[in-house]
Design an enzyme around this catalytic site. Structure first.
Site, short mmCIF file in Angstrom:
data_model
loop_
_atom_site.label_atom_id
_atom_site.label_comp_id
_atom_site.label_asym_id
_atom_site.label_seq_id
_atom_site.Cartn_x
_atom_site.Cartn_y
_atom_site.Cartn_z
N TRP A 1 -29.17 62.38 39.54
CA TRP A 1 -30.23 62.15 38.54
C TRP A 1 -30.01 60.86 37.77
CZ3 TRP A 1 -30.71 67.76 36.04
CH2 TRP A 1 -31.16 68.65 37.02
N GLY B 1 -33.15 52.47 45.20
CA GLY B 1 -34.18 52.27 44.18
C GLY B 1 -35.17 51.17 44.52
N GLU C 1 -24.47 54.39 51.21
CA GLU C 1 -25.63 53.96 50.44
C GLU C 1 -25.72 52.43 50.48
OE1 GLU C 1 -26.74 57.30 47.45
OE2 GLU C 1 -25.47 55.86 46.44
N GLU D 1 -23.70 51.50 41.62
CA GLU D 1 -23.98 51.08 40.24
C GLU D 1 -22.69 51.00 39.43
OE1 GLU D 1 -27.04 54.02 39.75
OE2 GLU D 1 -28.19 52.90 41.24
N SER E 1 -33.37 55.34 48.75
CA SER E 1 -34.81 55.55 48.93
C SER E 1 -35.13 56.68 49.91
CB SER E 1 -35.51 54.25 49.33
OG SER E 1 -35.36 53.28 48.31
N HIS F 1 -19.98 54.96 43.10
CA HIS F 1 -21.40 54.64 43.31
C HIS F 1 -21.59 53.13 43.15
CE1 HIS F 1 -25.72 54.43 42.77
NE2 HIS F 1 -25.77 55.59 43.39
#
Ligand code: 13P
Length: 256
Positions: free
Chosen positions: A10, A173, A167, A97, A213, A95
């Site tokens: 999330w 995104g 990923e 990010e 995505s 991750h």
């Protein structure tokens, strides 16, 4: 056979009421489609509420990140024992990010992987190349580094418990999904690496999710690939209906 694992990340989204409603709806889906494992990783401040909604259901819950240390003077951080204490099963580590926005290094992530095992959590280790790295044909080199460093020092037993999420950063995104063939190529490469690092049996045991995505209309084709064992879903996991469709499509992709 590896049990497919579809997990929502999330990120820094939703509010308390939204988190509880989404968790309750996703728990129902998890109960309906038991052939796949279903998880959610909410923001840390909603973990307790989400875990309460998931209690007694098939839905598993994870943290989005954790610190390497057991506790102490680390303002703003969350420790493994805290996630475990709340009832988390998994924790997302490395991750993109965290790597690229917050500057986490392979070494720091490796320490987190070890800490996760120390505190009884299963890591979802994220790996993947940036767009410029893919364009420079460095995908395999980057993924090799992320996997080798991420698994450094893990016993075979621990390695078998890790979930890898491939990923590609350019697909996160952006609405740009890796094609099933592009993803399968990298997943097969990762599995071959695990066979080299450990052995063929271990390589067959580890689940490798795809992330970037993932949507209701591309999940089935991705999961139909032999080395794609699930998905780590960002934006599309925030809508209960859409995520339910993703879970159902993932099961269909695996013929379940
Ligand atoms: P999106 O599904 O929003 O592209 O995010 C993917 C992701 O980063 C999951 O961890």
């Amino acid at each position: 056979m590896r049990k497919p694992f579809l997990c929502g990340n999330w990120k820094m989204n939703t509010n308390r009421a939204g988190a509880v409603a989404l968790a309750a709806a996703t728990a129902k889906t998890a109960g309906r489609i038991q052939a796949v494992e279903v998880g959610v990783c909410p923001p840390a401040c909603y973990l307790e509420a989400v875990l309460a909604a998931a209690k007694g259901t098939a839905l598993v819950v994870g943290g989005q990140n954790m610190h390497t240390d057991v506790g102490g003077a680390f303002t703003g951080e969350i420790a493994g024992p805290m996630l475990k204490d709340l009832g988390c099963t998994y924790v997302i580590l490395g991750h993109s990010e965290r790597r690229h926005v917050f500057g986490e290094t392979d070494e720091f992530i490796s320490k987190k992987v070890h800490a996760a095992f120390q505190f009884g959590l299963r890591p979802i280790l994220c790996v993947g190349e940036k767009l410029e790295e893919r364009q420079a044909r460095e995908t395999e080199a980057v993924v090799r580094r992320h996997v080798t460093r991420g698994f450094a020092g893990l016993s075979k037993e621990q390695a078998g418990q890790v979930v890898i999420a491939y990923e590609p950063v350019w697909a996160i995104g952006t609405g740009l999904t890796a094609t099933p063939q592009q993803a399968q190529e990298v997943h097969a490469f990762i599995r071959a690496m695990l066979a080299l690092l450990y052995d063929a049996a271990l390589a067959q045991q580890v689940r490798i999710q795809y992330g970037g995505s993932v949507k209701p209309d591309n999940t089935r084709d991705l999961l139909a690939q032999p080395d794609i064992d699930g998905a780590l879903v960002g934006g599309a996991s925030l809508k209960a209906d859409g995520f339910a469709t993703i879970i159902a499509e993932g099961a269909k992709g695996k013929g379940l």
